[in-house]
Design a protein around this motif. Structure first.
Motif, PDB file in Angstrom:
ATOM      1  N   ASP B 222       0.814  -1.217   0.000  1.00 58.68           N
ATOM      2  CA  ASP B 222       0.000   0.000   0.000  1.00 58.68           C
ATOM      3  C   ASP B 222       0.849   1.269   0.000  1.00 58.68           C
ATOM      4  O   ASP B 222       0.462   2.275  -0.584  1.00 58.68           O
ATOM      5  N   TYR B 223       1.999   1.215   0.684  1.00 62.37           N
ATOM      6  CA  TYR B 223       2.772   2.459   0.761  1.00 62.37           C
ATOM      7  C   TYR B 223       3.373   2.850  -0.583  1.00 62.37           C
ATOM      8  O   TYR B 223       3.678   4.014  -0.810  1.00 62.37           O
ATOM      9  N   THR B 225       1.610   2.375  -3.440  1.00 62.32           N
ATOM     10  CA  THR B 225       0.447   3.014  -4.060  1.00 62.32           C
ATOM     11  C   THR B 225       0.295   4.432  -3.535  1.00 62.32           C
ATOM     12  O   THR B 225       0.054   5.376  -4.298  1.00 62.32           O
ATOM     13  N   MET B 226       0.457   4.592  -2.218  1.00 64.20           N
ATOM     14  CA  MET B 226       0.314   5.917  -1.646  1.00 64.20           C
ATOM     15  C   MET B 226       1.408   6.854  -2.167  1.00 64.20           C
ATOM     16  O   MET B 226       1.143   8.015  -2.462  1.00 64.20           O
ATOM     17  N   ARG B 228       2.804   6.695  -5.029  1.00 70.69           N
ATOM     18  CA  ARG B 228       2.415   7.086  -6.393  1.00 70.69           C
ATOM     19  C   ARG B 228       1.320   8.144  -6.341  1.00 70.69           C
ATOM     20  O   ARG B 228       1.335   9.125  -7.074  1.00 70.69           O
ATOM     21  N   ALA B 229       0.352   7.933  -5.432  1.00 71.94           N
ATOM     22  CA  ALA B 229      -0.744   8.895  -5.306  1.00 71.94           C
ATOM     23  C   ALA B 229      -0.228  10.254  -4.868  1.00 71.94           C
ATOM     24  O   ALA B 229      -0.795  11.287  -5.228  1.00 71.94           O
ATOM     25  N   LYS B 230       0.870  10.249  -4.091  1.00 70.87           N
ATOM     26  CA  LYS B 230       1.435  11.503  -3.609  1.00 70.87           C
ATOM     27  C   LYS B 230       2.080  12.303  -4.735  1.00 70.87           C
ATOM     28  O   LYS B 230       2.523  13.431  -4.513  1.00 70.87           O
ATOM     29  N   GLY B 231       2.187  11.717  -5.910  1.00 70.17           N
ATOM     30  CA  GLY B 231       2.780  12.438  -7.027  1.00 70.17           C
ATOM     31  C   GLY B 231       4.289  12.548  -6.918  1.00 70.17           C
ATOM     32  O   GLY B 231       4.887  13.475  -7.455  1.00 70.17           O
ATOM     33  N   LEU B 232       4.916  11.599  -6.223  1.00 66.41           N
ATOM     34  CA  LEU B 232       6.375  11.612  -6.140  1.00 66.41           C
ATOM     35  C   LEU B 232       6.956  11.156  -7.466  1.00 66.41           C
ATOM     36  O   LEU B 232       6.292  10.486  -8.249  1.00 66.41           O
ATOM     37  N   ARG B 233       8.218  11.526  -7.690  1.00 67.25           N
ATOM     38  CA  ARG B 233       8.855  11.100  -8.935  1.00 67.25           C
ATOM     39  C   ARG B 233       9.172   9.615  -8.858  1.00 67.25           C
ATOM     40  O   ARG B 233       9.475   9.072  -7.798  1.00 67.25           O
ATOM     41  N   ARG B 236      12.271   8.355  -7.020  1.00 70.41           N
ATOM     42  CA  ARG B 236      12.216   8.401  -5.565  1.00 70.41           C
ATOM     43  C   ARG B 236      11.403   7.232  -5.026  1.00 70.41           C
ATOM     44  O   ARG B 236      11.786   6.596  -4.043  1.00 70.41           O
ATOM     45  N   HIS B 240      13.621   5.043  -2.701  1.00 62.88           N
ATOM     46  CA  HIS B 240      13.368   5.343  -1.291  1.00 62.88           C
ATOM     47  C   HIS B 240      12.214   4.537  -0.715  1.00 62.88           C
ATOM     48  O   HIS B 240      12.182   4.265   0.476  1.00 62.88           O
ATOM     49  N   TYR B 241      11.242   4.215  -1.535  1.00 65.39           N
ATOM     50  CA  TYR B 241      10.081   3.504  -1.004  1.00 65.39           C
ATOM     51  C   TYR B 241      10.181   2.001  -1.272  1.00 65.39           C
ATOM     52  O   TYR B 241      10.023   1.207  -0.357  1.00 65.39           O
TER      53      TYR B 241
END
Lengths: 345, 325
Positions: B222-223, B225-226, B228-233, B236, B240-241
């Motif tokens: 889930d993190y 997906t989140m 991606r939803a946050k609009g991170l590049r 990153r 990082h995730y």
């Protein structure tokens, strides 16, 4: 329930004139080895500015699919086959990857179902808030840290928690952090996909109260998804009940609570105990909603409907006005005709 | 911190258990090295000569507990006895003369394989089903399943003999005086290429596949997906995730491999006539050189324990969840 938001600017018209979110005839299908399932089958809805719109239904009815479609987070085998999703008059479905990345979180953000899993376990809370600012606003780290501390204060969490890791927080705190992250860029639409299912009832109420407070002070619109219809009635201005990929009833929440028209809505409400009032027997709904095996002929609810007639097996009801500000998709509900003198106006 | 101290305590106990086993195992065997070495010539030797040899080798008739205490004391003074096969060189000198080459070869090839393999795994999982993901795993598994000595000899034949790009054997050109000059370092590096390359080739596939599979499981979290939803590049999110979480099992595997590097790479050392512990170990076993065998085992044990402790330290830095438990 006295806490229902009564009236307000959005309880009235069924579609605000300048909706923040406008979904038109959305269709999403999942293609698997067993065939194609239409998880969302022609859903249209509008959410006005500052409106909390609730979407209720059983597991698997397509609620979360709509949420993920709006954020464009659907992944294969899910596919949007038709329809449009306009966010602030801009079609989300035609954005390029880079435009989509910029739009996400700035214009629409999302609170995920499970806060434990929605946060990266190896990054501090602070880092996970700050990267929103550093990515979208090119903000220097120091400023981002101050903004992050401020955000946490919005949800009553002390700034020293910025250095904590997700596993060091309680479930309720984690969910509040996730909400804070969602509000970081002051989006016009906040999607909440069953934000409190993993929490106990008391924490659930606290968080809901907090969301309502924040919504009133910041003015964002909310698409609120849950299967807990009593919770939804308390929080949302207007709500829709969904069954097997379609909306079956849409009305202001207090109207829906007092006068549900669709038998499915009634069944859904009977399945939840009221928090106060006399003890009543809970009435479950027999069987399960239609699955990949295919939808029944006629009204997809008819096999489980206590009021099903012969016609229900043949004719597929469409969502149509049943009263002023009240739509329903049921053959038992007569169509509401706008009085001619009102039309003339 | 408390976690690390507890781990340290655990490793100290494990170390003590190892040296104790190391002490008793050879003594459980019948006879002694001297009787074995001179089994054929025993009749021609006088008992006092044998006694003198025994004395020299430290085989005394002291009670076992006293031998044990002497042994432990010697170990902490770095004295692991005298090698029988390379008499009278002390075991510690035999090991220290070889261990540098073993570490150079083992660590270089391990680090290249781990870094490159994990990076390939990360990218392959991120672009699942694309070119890199569909070509590299089967190719590397194919290469990795060649018998190592065959691959090494093929590389030696092709790059050493036919093309003549790299030297055929040894760690540096014969007769060159070791120094810290550029030419010497370049010479050592040149000799290192083929042995290291072949080790990297056979081991990189495993690292890549391992990382790819964990990474694919991680990208379903889930993190991600989140994020991606946050609009991170994308970069990153990938590093990082996703990778930051997916690398944790790889770190454990890396620690294990790092410890065993000290054991040397016997086949590599044999094919490329490269100096190292692996060849010494084989030699010592064949020559019944107990002190040397024991010394090498002890070195390997210590290295494995130390590497594991190192991984514990790294792990605490990488995974905050370990810190509380």
């Amino acid at each position: 329930m006295s806490t229902i938001l009564q009236g307000g600017p959005h309880a009235g018209p069924r579609a605000a004139s300048n909706p923040v979110l406008s979904i038109k005839d959305l269709r999403v299908s999942y293609t698997t080895g067993l065939g194609t399932v239409n998880a969302v089958d022609g859903v249209s809805l509008d959410i006005g500015a500052g409106e909390i719109f609730g979407l209720a239904g059983e597991s698997g009815c397509g609620k979360s699919t709509i949420a993920n479609a709006v954020m464009r987070l659907l992944q294969a085998p899910a596919k949007i086959t038709a329809g449009s999703i306009d966010l602030n008059q801009c079609n989300v479905l035609t954005l390029s990857d880079e435009e989509l990345r910029r739009t996400r979180w700035r214009d629409m953000s999302m609170v995920f179902q499970s806060a434990m899993n929605a946060m990266n376990p190896v990054m501090t809370i602070g880092e996970q808030i700050m990267d929103v600012f550093t990515t979208h606003e090119k903000m220097p780290k120091k400023e981002a840290r101050e903004r992050a501390a401020h955000l946490l204060s919005l949800v009553d969490i002390k700034a020293d928690r910025l250095k904590s890791y997700p596993h060091q927080l309680s479930g309720g705190m984690r969910q509040r952090v996730v909400i804070a992250i969602a509000l970081a860029l002051n989006p016009s639409l906040l999607i909440m996909d069953e934000p409190t299912t993993a929490l106990d009832v008391v924490v659930q109420r606290d968080i809901m109260a907090q969301i309502k407070e924040l919504q009133q002070s910041l003015g964002f619109s909310v698409l609120f998804i849950t299967h807990d219809i009593s919770l939804m009635v308390e929080l949302s201005h207007r709500m829709a009940v969904m069954y097997a990929g379609r909306l079956v009833e849409v009305a202001p929440s207090n109207v829906l609570l007092d006068d549900p028209l669709h038998p499915y809505t009634t069944a859904l409400m009977n399945a939840f105990p009221p928090l106060s009032g006399p003890r009543t027997e809970l009435l479950g709904l027999p069987d399960a909603p239609p699955t990949s095996a295919g939808r029944p002929s006629g009204c997809s609810f008819h096999p489980r409907c206590p009021l099903a007639m012969d016609a229900c097996r043949i004719q597929d009801p469409v969502l149509r006005p049943a009263a002023e500000n009240h739509d329903a998709a049921c053959l038992l509900v007569p169509e509401f005709v706008v009085p001619p003198e009102r039309l003339a106006q | 911190m408390r976690f690390l101290l507890r781990r340290l305590g655990f490793y100290l106990i494990a170390f003590w258990a190892c040296i104790t086993l190391n002490f008793f195992l050879p003594r459980l065997m019948p006879g002694d090295p001297v009787s074995r070495m001179f089994a054929q010539v025993q009749t021609q030797m006088r008992p006092d000569q044998i006694a003198a040899l025994r004395q020299l080798f430290g085989l005394t008739n002291k009670p076992l507990w006293q031998q044990y205490l002497d042994y432990i004391g010697n170990i902490f003074r770095g004295n692991m006895g005298i090698s029988l096969s390379r008499f009278p060189t002390p075991v510690s000198s035999v090991i220290s003369s070889e261990i540098g080459w073993t570490l150079l070869l083992g660590a270089t090839s391990l680090i290249i394989a781990v870094v490159l393999g994990n990076l390939l795994g990360i990218i392959a999982a991120w672009r699942r089903g694309k070119f890199l993901d569909s070509v590299f795993p089967p190719l590397l598994v194919f290469v990795g399943s060649f018998p190592y000595f065959w691959l090494a000899m093929a590389a030696l034949y092709l790059f050493g003999i036919v093309l003549g790009w790299f030297p055929l054997n040894h760690a540096f050109t014969d007769g060159v005086e070791p120094s810290f000059s550029f030419s010497y370092v370049a010479d050592v590096a040149n000799h290192l290429v083929l042995p290291a390359l072949t080790i990297v080739l056979v081991s990189i596939g495993g690292w890549m596949l391992g990382m790819r599979n964990t990474m694919i499981a991680t990208t379903a979290e889930d993190y991600i997906t989140m994020a991606r939803a946050k609009g991170l590049r994308s970069g990153r999110i990938m590093f990082h995730y996703a990778a930051r979480n997916a690398m944790l099992p790889s770190i454990t595997a890396f620690g294990m491999s790092l410890g065993f590097v000290v054991g040397g790479a016997l086949l590599t050392e044999t094919v490329f006539a490269y100096p190292g512990i692996g060849y010494q170990l084989l030699n010592s076993v064949q020559a019944l050189d107990y002190p040397l065998t024991q010394g090498i085992f002890l070195t390997i044990t210590t290295a494995v324990l130390a590497a594991n402790f190192l991984v514990d330290i790294i792990y605490v830095r990488l995974d905050p969840r370990v810190r509380v438990s």
